[in-house]
Design an enzyme around this catalytic site. Structure first.
Site, short mmCIF file in Angstrom:
data_model
loop_
_atom_site.label_atom_id
_atom_site.label_comp_id
_atom_site.label_asym_id
_atom_site.label_seq_id
_atom_site.Cartn_x
_atom_site.Cartn_y
_atom_site.Cartn_z
N HIS A 125 -4.12 -0.01 6.32
CA HIS A 125 -3.99 1.25 5.58
C HIS A 125 -4.85 1.14 4.33
CE1 HIS A 125 -2.65 4.56 3.24
NE2 HIS A 125 -1.81 3.88 2.49
N HIS A 152 -7.39 3.33 1.17
CA HIS A 152 -7.62 4.56 0.41
C HIS A 152 -9.13 4.82 0.35
CE1 HIS A 152 -3.56 4.02 -2.00
NE2 HIS A 152 -3.41 4.06 -0.68
N TYR A 176 -19.01 5.36 19.22
CA TYR A 176 -18.22 4.26 18.68
C TYR A 176 -17.00 4.74 17.91
CZ TYR A 176 -21.03 0.47 20.34
OH TYR A 176 -21.63 -0.44 21.17
#
Length: 221
Positions: free
Chosen positions: A93, A95, A120
């Site tokens: 995860h 940002h 891709y």
């Protein structure tokens, strides 16, 4: 892979992501499932560029802290992904700037946040869902993840960032990077009427490489 090597891999990939500006400051988190049924996760308020293998949070199979520093506040998010995607062995995860920017655009389809721009992107990230905004660490995000029923390996959280699962940590990292680059492409080409992959080209990738796409988005071409 042994737990020692998993710890080292989390720190190595975390540093790589941080040094290339894909998740600034103390943002972002990584988790990996262990052979004993528990999982390793990056601590809260920890920069991915400066992780200590010995201080990573070790959780048991039900998400209780066993050793290490206090874990990221995003534990509900990670738990829901593992719960709904049985093949997932690692979650990244971030940002990352372009992926976050993408979530703020008004035209984004929650079922397919990005069009089929490159082979891709589809091969690594599949199709990407967009979820509404939740406060970081809000347990409600887990219910939103469960609502996707494990159909997506890559998800964008509005105004927040990408969440990507993989069958290895390396696969999750590479898919996250591919998602970020595709978001960048989308922003560069927005309103320029770019040529995307055709439904036939997408189907060829599905057939040739075993690309998994959620049925409802695949049906929409």
């Amino acid at each position: 892979m042994s737990e020692t090597r998993l710890r080292e891999a989390i720190c190595r990939f975390g540093r790589s992501l941080f040094e290339r500006g894909l998740t600034p400051g103390s943002s972002g988190n990584i988790s990996v499932r262990c052979e004993d049924g528990g999982w390793l996760v990056t601590p809260t308020n920890a920069s991915l560029g400066w992780l200590d293998p010995a201080r990573l949070s070790k959780l048991d199979a039900v998400g209780r802290l066993v050793s290490g520093d206090k874990p990221t506040k995003e534990i509900p998010l990670h738990s829901a992904v593992y719960e709904t995607r049985g093949a997932a062995q690692a979650i990244v995860h971030l940002h990352s700037t372009h992926a976050v920017a993408l979530t703020m655009l008004p035209e984004i389809d929650p079922r397919a946040a990005l069009p089929p721009m490159t082979p891709y992107y589809l091969m690594k990230a599949g199709q990407t869902a967009l979820l509404p905004y939740f406060r970081p660490g809000d347990p409600a995000v887990a219910d939103a993840i469960r609502g996707l029923a494990g159909r997506y390996s890559s998800v964008l959280l509005a105004n927040h960032g990408p969440v990507v699962a993989g069958d290895t940590l390396e696969a999750a990292v590479f898919a996250t990077e591919e998602l970020e680059e595709t978001a960048k492409l989308y922003l560069l080409l927005r309103n320029l009427n770019p040529r995307y992959l055709s439904p036939a080209q997408v189907q060829d990738l599905v057939s040739h490489f075993g690309v998994e796409l959620p049925a409802e988005t695949h049906d929409h071409g």
